[in-house]
Motif scaffolding. Structure first.
Motif, PDB file in Angstrom:
ATOM      1  N   LEU A 111       0.831  -1.208   0.000  1.00 13.76           N
ATOM      2  CA  LEU A 111       0.000   0.000   0.000  1.00 13.76           C
ATOM      3  C   LEU A 111       0.865   1.257   0.000  1.00 13.76           C
ATOM      4  CD1 LEU A 111      -2.804   1.454   0.496  1.00 13.76           C
ATOM      5  CD2 LEU A 111      -2.297   1.208   2.927  1.00 13.76           C
ATOM      6  N   ARG A 154       0.931   4.115  -2.871  1.00 17.78           N
ATOM      7  CA  ARG A 154       0.592   5.493  -2.509  1.00 17.78           C
ATOM      8  C   ARG A 154       1.681   6.462  -2.975  1.00 17.78           C
ATOM      9  NH1 ARG A 154       1.390   8.435   2.120  1.00 17.78           N
ATOM     10  NH2 ARG A 154       2.043   6.610   3.329  1.00 17.78           N
ATOM     11  N   LEU A 212      -4.201   1.756  -5.581  1.00 14.33           N
ATOM     12  CA  LEU A 212      -4.398   2.366  -4.266  1.00 14.33           C
ATOM     13  C   LEU A 212      -5.896   2.424  -3.944  1.00 14.33           C
ATOM     14  CD1 LEU A 212      -3.406   3.863  -1.757  1.00 14.33           C
ATOM     15  CD2 LEU A 212      -3.385   5.972  -3.121  1.00 14.33           C
ATOM     16  N   PHE A 237      -7.116  -0.935  -2.824  1.00 16.31           N
ATOM     17  CA  PHE A 237      -6.708  -1.187  -1.437  1.00 16.31           C
ATOM     18  C   PHE A 237      -7.648  -0.461  -0.473  1.00 16.31           C
ATOM     19  CE2 PHE A 237      -3.163  -3.170  -3.184  1.00 16.31           C
ATOM     20  CZ  PHE A 237      -2.257  -3.607  -2.236  1.00 16.31           C
ATOM     21  N   THR A 242      -4.997  -1.754   5.180  1.00 12.89           N
ATOM     22  CA  THR A 242      -5.412  -0.554   5.909  1.00 12.89           C
ATOM     23  C   THR A 242      -6.913  -0.642   6.148  1.00 12.89           C
ATOM     24  OG1 THR A 242      -5.380   1.868   5.886  1.00 12.89           O
ATOM     25  CG2 THR A 242      -5.892   0.772   3.810  1.00 12.89           C
TER      26      THR A 242
END
Length: 416
Positions: free
Chosen positions: A60, A64, A78, A81, A88
């Motif tokens: 992640l 990012r 991203l 995710f 997350t």
């Protein structure tokens, strides 16, 4: 000799491990220096556990970093995710934001997911320094995005578009049928869910066509051959009732059982109905209730409504009016017009709950807008009488006339 061979193998293994580690370190160095391609590769390796130990938070992190450098592929990953809570906590607002950025840079798969979120709207949120405002539901824009994706050849867009067009088939039936007809005719191995929706179009005559149940059954058979649970259950239902084909209840029951084993909520619910009545299988209210619970856990509206019936009448379980109302409300929320109509009756008459004319009208109105004739009649009467709603003679008469045209005898008698 054996000792020397083992030593050589150990040295060789150590050499290759060191070489691999060095390569991995170089990838990390390039990523830290800001090389976007390296950041994407490193994020992917951490995600799959390739060349390094799997680590979703680190995956992640590197997606990012690449997304911040305006990489559309990183923005899309991203968003995935954040949408699914991978590495997350799930963050729908941020997911929608990054889907939008990737979509604007030409990532069609991001456009599909952006459109799907746009149908229901997105609550406000934040992500690091980003303050993300709420986004209102915009079905028409979402449909347009999906249409463009389908036109551009994005296969991921066809099923979402078909589902949403089917949900409002009265307005989009012709478009839906044409799209699925082209897809199923021009695709060597069409998706079974698309076949199921196309079969529904054929059986019901959506789009102003003459209903063709046999053609619908033929399409369902193709989907059933792919072991699609809903296709098998619908085919069983048609075969059981002799709709579009000769009735064959023995074979239909076999298909129902196959669909049940594959997890079909429709099959579980239909089999439960037969068990409750003791038709073509032993009378078993408790077994029926257990099947309905399994289907209800999947939020299948007809099963939720029938669970409400079970608790209301004590079928296969003890009477529990609070539970009955709970399941009727769940069924109504998930789209059961019959459950909404029953709730309206309960609140109107004070059955299982105190009278509440406002709540009664709300449920009648909800079901009426979805086309339930009895709910149209009751919503119309409430509007004429000002019961639970401000009196509106014109709107009330229109509901009652529509119900009468739909074949509701009480509405026709009321008009007379």
């Amino acid at each position: 000799m054996r000792y020397k061979l083992q030593l050589i193998l150990i040295i060789a293994a150590a050499f290759f491990a060191a070489f691999s580690l060095s390569a991995a370190d170089e990838l990390l160095i390039r990523s830290r220096s800001g090389d976007i391609a390296s950041q994407l590769q490193l994020a992917t390796e951490y995600f799959y556990g390739k060349n390094r130990r799997k680590n979703l938070p680190l995956s992640l992190y590197w997606f990012r970093k690449a997304a911040a450098a305006n990489s559309p592929h990183a923005q899309y990953n991203l968003a995935l995710f954040l949408h699914n809570g991978i590495g997350t906590q799930a963050n729908p607002a941020a997911a929608f934001h990054f889907y939008g950025l990737a979509m604007n840079q030409g990532i069609s798969k991001a456009a599909v997911r952006y459109a799907e979120m746009l149908f229901s709207g997105v609550e406000e949120g934040s992500y690091y320094e980003l303050v993300l405002p709420a986004v209102k539901s915009d079905p028409e824009r979402a449909l347009d995005i999906l249409r463009k994706c389908v036109k551009s050849g994005e296969t991921d867009a066809l099923l979402p578009l078909a589902r949403y067009l089917f949900a409002d088939a009265a307005s989009h039936g012709a478009e839906l049928r044409k799209m699925l007809e082209q897809y199923c005719s021009n695709t060597a191995d069409p998706d079974p869910e698309a076949l199921v929706i196309y079969a529904a179009c054929l059986r019901s005559g959506l789009g102003g066509f003459i209903p063709d149940p046999p053609a619908g059954a033929a399409i369902l058979r193709k989907a059933a051959e792919k072991k699609h649970p809903e296709a098998i259950a619908q085919l069983a239902e048609m075969m059981f009732n002799g709709f579009g084909m000769p009735a064959d209840r023995k074979q239909a029951l076999k298909l129902y059982d196959e669909a049940r084993k594959l997890g079909s909520s429709r099959a579980m619910t239909d089999i439960a109905g037969l068990k409750q009545m003791g038709i073509y299988m032993p009378h078993d209210p408790v077994g029926a209730f257990e099947l309905l619970k399994s289907a209800g856990e999947k939020n299948y509206p007809p099963a939720l409504k029938k669970l409400g019936d079970c608790y209301a009448d004590g079928i296969g379980t003890e009477k529990n009016h609070a539970k009955a109302l709970e399941f009727y409300q769940l069924a109504a929320e998930k789209g059961s017009n019959q459950a909404a109509f029953l709730l309206g009756c309960c609140f109107r008459d004070g059955q299982m709950t105190p009278k509440n004319y406002s709540a009664a009208f709300s449920y009648f109105h909800k079901a009426a807008l979805a086309g339930h004739p009895g709910a149209m009649r009751e919503a119309g009467k409430a509007l004429l009488e000002g019961r639970g709603v401000v009196r509106d003679y014109a709107a009330g008469m229109e509901f009652i006339r529509t119900a009468a045209r739909a074949g509701d005898r009480e509405a026709a008698e009321y008009l007379r």
